[in-house]
Structures are given as structure tokens and as C-alpha cells.
Design a protein around this motif. Structure first.
Motif, short mmCIF file in Angstrom:
data_model
loop_
_atom_site.label_atom_id
_atom_site.label_comp_id
_atom_site.label_asym_id
_atom_site.label_seq_id
_atom_site.Cartn_x
_atom_site.Cartn_y
_atom_site.Cartn_z
N HIS A 1 61.62 -45.92 0.29
CA HIS A 1 60.33 -46.60 0.45
C HIS A 1 59.18 -45.59 0.43
O HIS A 1 58.15 -45.82 -0.21
CB HIS A 1 60.32 -47.39 1.76
CG HIS A 1 58.98 -47.99 2.09
ND1 HIS A 1 58.49 -49.10 1.44
CD2 HIS A 1 58.02 -47.62 2.98
CE1 HIS A 1 57.29 -49.40 1.92
NE2 HIS A 1 56.98 -48.51 2.85
N THR A 2 59.37 -44.46 1.12
CA THR A 2 58.34 -43.42 1.17
C THR A 2 58.07 -42.85 -0.22
O THR A 2 56.92 -42.72 -0.64
CB THR A 2 58.77 -42.27 2.12
OG1 THR A 2 59.01 -42.81 3.42
CG2 THR A 2 57.70 -41.19 2.21
N ILE A 3 59.15 -42.52 -0.96
CA ILE A 3 59.01 -41.92 -2.29
C ILE A 3 58.38 -42.90 -3.27
O ILE A 3 57.45 -42.55 -4.01
CB ILE A 3 60.38 -41.42 -2.81
CG1 ILE A 3 60.86 -40.22 -1.98
CG2 ILE A 3 60.29 -41.02 -4.29
CD1 ILE A 3 62.27 -39.73 -2.31
N VAL A 4 58.85 -44.14 -3.26
CA VAL A 4 58.33 -45.15 -4.19
C VAL A 4 56.86 -45.45 -3.92
O VAL A 4 56.04 -45.52 -4.85
CB VAL A 4 59.19 -46.43 -4.15
CG1 VAL A 4 58.50 -47.57 -4.91
CG2 VAL A 4 60.57 -46.18 -4.74
N SER A 5 56.49 -45.60 -2.65
CA SER A 5 55.09 -45.90 -2.34
C SER A 5 54.19 -44.71 -2.68
O SER A 5 53.04 -44.89 -3.10
CB SER A 5 54.93 -46.31 -0.87
OG SER A 5 55.27 -45.26 0.00
N TYR A 6 54.74 -43.50 -2.55
CA TYR A 6 54.00 -42.28 -2.92
C TYR A 6 53.75 -42.25 -4.43
O TYR A 6 52.63 -41.99 -4.89
CB TYR A 6 54.81 -41.07 -2.47
CG TYR A 6 54.19 -39.71 -2.72
CD1 TYR A 6 52.91 -39.40 -2.24
CD2 TYR A 6 54.90 -38.71 -3.38
CE1 TYR A 6 52.36 -38.14 -2.44
CE2 TYR A 6 54.36 -37.45 -3.58
CZ TYR A 6 53.08 -37.16 -3.11
OH TYR A 6 52.54 -35.92 -3.30
N LEU A 7 54.79 -42.56 -5.22
CA LEU A 7 54.64 -42.64 -6.68
C LEU A 7 53.61 -43.70 -7.07
O LEU A 7 52.76 -43.49 -7.93
CB LEU A 7 55.98 -42.95 -7.34
CG LEU A 7 57.08 -41.88 -7.28
CD1 LEU A 7 58.40 -42.43 -7.82
CD2 LEU A 7 56.70 -40.63 -8.05
N MET A 8 53.69 -44.86 -6.41
CA MET A 8 52.77 -45.95 -6.73
C MET A 8 51.34 -45.62 -6.33
O MET A 8 50.39 -46.03 -7.02
CB MET A 8 53.24 -47.25 -6.05
CG MET A 8 54.52 -47.83 -6.63
SD MET A 8 54.43 -48.17 -8.42
CE MET A 8 53.20 -49.49 -8.45
N ASP A 9 51.16 -44.88 -5.23
CA ASP A 9 49.81 -44.46 -4.82
C ASP A 9 49.15 -43.67 -5.95
O ASP A 9 47.97 -43.87 -6.28
CB ASP A 9 49.88 -43.57 -3.57
CG ASP A 9 50.19 -44.36 -2.31
OD1 ASP A 9 50.12 -45.60 -2.35
OD2 ASP A 9 50.53 -43.71 -1.29
#
Length: 343
Positions: A250-258
Motif C-alpha cells: 500500500h505504501t509503495i503503490v500510493s507513493y508511485l501514484m503520488d
């Protein structure tokens, strides 16, 4: 030569997969990949072993690609190969073989940038896959790369954001190793994450420029987190594996999406594509689909077989370059490092 007569053989050997494919007018006739199992016992790719395995695999893989495509090598219009970036020893095997075969058949040789191929894989004609319109934003996410690229044309690409240290795939694999999962660990984190609580644990998002990435700090925080919790409970990781993986993903995916949201805001381009091995991750695919619904983006997610390293994407670039007569010179050499840009 009429375009319907164009047959391109693509050869990919940038890392630990030996691959060959035949493409005909944007349609893949064969896509063969020989995966090297030997690296699993070492917990990562061993360059020396990879190049040896390529030498063993390349002839049978190319033979199988031609056989599955049901064509004779004399029907080929050109040979496309991965020039770089990648492991030098692995690249040399593919480069040497492609040069020899093109010379023997007296047909053009076409060099391909591996990262450009991940982006242009979207132009392969495949059921359920529509090609992006120019200009579009491409996020290339793999074991070796994390980039946001503004794509103006097939051969004009500008990197507008990239990782300052490790790639996202490496962050997944090294975090998996800390959790005691076998290599490659990224797909296993994805598997466990689908059954866990993404809000169970909090991991920090590294703070760098609006379009750039950093993953080294994230791996360190996972290490400290695991050390702290296992000191109190030696069985902590086993008991909480699904929630840890879900929270990390969740942390990695939301970081990529940011970062992708920042790129859309900065450029005004709302057509977005992903490519590279990590684009097979269910979390990033789901997040992109949600962005299409919630933000009105037009998103492009490649078929699974065109996410990880494959030769169909190399052949696709080969066909596009062949039509523009962008051939390699006979003295072309492999390059471990290659910039993505105009070619």
C-alpha cells in the motif's frame, strides 16, 4: 516491401531471461521466454551465471520462436535485439548472436533500448489492449528502473522523474528478503498483500522532489521495523505476514501514484501507461484503474506477458524502427547503461 510482408525477430537478453519473439505487422506470432531458475538459490541474479545460461538457451529459444511462428528464418525482414541497459555479459550474448544471424541472412540489424521497449509494448496488437495516443506519460517500474517518461512520439521520450537510488522492484525484493521470503520476492509480497490489511502498519514515504523517487530509506525502515518487532515476538513476521505485505505494498503503490498525479498536474497529460516487471503488481494495476474512474485519466496497463522482460516488445520496436529505416551499424556494441531519449 509491403508492410504485410514484414517479419521481425526480437531477441532479449538484458538480465536473466533469454527471450525470442516473432512479430508480423504489430501482431505477435510467437513469444518464447526461458527463465533461469539457478538464481533462486543465491537470492538474486548472478551476472556470470546469467551470461552462461544465455549462451545455452539462445539457440533453442530462437529456434522455438521461429517454429511457433511457423516461418522460416529466410522470411525474416530484420533482427532486433536489446542493446541495453542491462547486465553486460548477458547483453553481449544477445548482441553477438543477433549480429551473426543478421549478417548470415544479409538483413538489417536493429538495436533497441530495453526501457523504450517496455513503453512501446503498448503498441503490440493484443486483445483488450489499446495503444496510447501521443503525447502520454509512461511510468516504467522494474527491478532496475523507476522512471516517469513523457512520450511525444515513438522515438522521442523525455525522462521527467526517476529514482535517486534503488528501483521499486529492488525495494520489493529486498523487503521480501528481510521478511524471509525467497527470491524473487516481489510477486510473493503481492500475493500475501491481497489477503492482508493495508492499514495495519505504517511505513514512511521518502521525501524527494515532486517527480523523483527514493526507495533506500523504505527498505531500511522495513529492516528496523522487523528487528524491533521480532525482538519482542520471534514469531511476529510469520503471524503478521499478510498484514505486513499489504501495508508495505500500500505504501509503495500510493507513493508511485503520488508521483504520477504530480506528473499529470505538471504536464496536463491525462493519458497514462505503465510498463516493466512491477506493472504486473495487482496493487498498481488496481490503483490505475481507480484513477481512470475517479480522475478521468485514460490508463493503459499491459498484458501480463508484456510486463516482465520479453522479446515481443523488442520485436515491436524493431518493426517501428524498420519502417523508418532506423538500422544499427555493423560495429554496434552492447551498453550496460543507456539513456532514454531520442533514438
Amino acid at each position: 516491401m509491403n508492410s504485410k510482408d514484414i517479419y521481425i525477430l526480437g531477441i532479449e537478453s538484458s538480465c536473466d531471461d533469454t527471450a525470442a519473439a516473432v512479430i508480423h505487422n504489430g501482431t505477435v506470432l510467437s513469444n518464447v521466454v526461458a527463465t533461469q531458475e539457478i538464481h533462486q538459490e543465491y537470492g538474486g541474479v548472478v551476472p556470470e551465471l546469467a551470461s552462461r545460461a544465455h549462451q545455452q538457451n539462445i539457440v533453442p529459444v530462437v529456434h522455438q520462436a521461429l517454429h511457433k511462428a511457423n516461418i522460416d528464418k529466410k522470411q525474416l525482414s530484420a533482427i532486433a535485439f536489446t542493446r541495453g541497459p542491462g547486465l553486460m555479459g548477458s547483453l553481449l550474448v544477445g548482441t553477438s548472436f543477433a549480429k551473426s544471424l543478421a549478417f548470415g541472412l544479409d538483413i538489417p540489424l536493429i538495436d533497441v533500448n530495453h526501457m523504450q521497449a517496455h513503453i512501446l509494448a503498448h503498441f503490440i496488437k493484443a486483445e483488450g489492449q489499446t495503444a496510447p495516443n501521443f503525447p502520454f506519460l509512461a511510468m516504467t517500474i522494474s527491478g532496475g528502473h523507476t522512471q516517469i517518461v513523457k512520450v511525444t512520439d515513438y522515438f522521442e521520450m523525455e525522462v521527467i522523474g526517476q529514482t535517486l537510488d534503488d528501483a521499486v522492484g529492488e525495494a520489493f525484493d529486498k523487503s521480501a528478503k528481510i521478511l524471509g521470503l525467497p527470491y524473487p520476492g516481489g510477486p510473493l509480497i503481492d500475493k500475501y498483500a491481497q489477503e492482508g490489511n493495508p492499514k495495519a502498519f505504517k511505513f514512511p514515504k521518502p521525501k524527494v522532489g515532486p517527480l523523483d523517487f527514493s526507495f533506500s530509506g523504505l527498505k531500511t525502515s522495513v529492516l528496523y521495523f522487523v528487528e524491533k518487532e521480532t525482538n519482542q515476538n520471534p514469531s511476529f513476521v510469520q503471524e503478521n505476514m499478510k498484514d505486513i505485505c499489504a501495508s508495505l505494498q500500500h505504501t509503495i503503490v500510493s507513493y508511485l501514484m503520488d508521483k504520477l498525479k504530480n506528473a499529470v498536474k505538471q504536464t496536463g497529460i491525462t493519458e497514462v501507461a505503465i510498463g516493466g516487471g512491477v506493472s504486473a503488481n495487482s496493487g498498481i494495476r488496481k490503483a490505475l484503474q481507480q484513477a481512470q474512474t475517479n480522475k478521468g485519466w485514460k490508463t493503459h496497463i499491459p498484458k501480463f506477458e508484456y510486463c516482465t522482460d520479453n522479446a515481443a516488445m523488442i520485436a515491436m520496436v524493431g518493426e517501428l524502427k524498420f519502417k523508418n529505416q532506423l538500422y544499427a551499424k555493423t560495429d554496434v556494441t552492447a551498453q550496460a547503461r543507456m539513456e532514454l531519449g531520442k533514438s
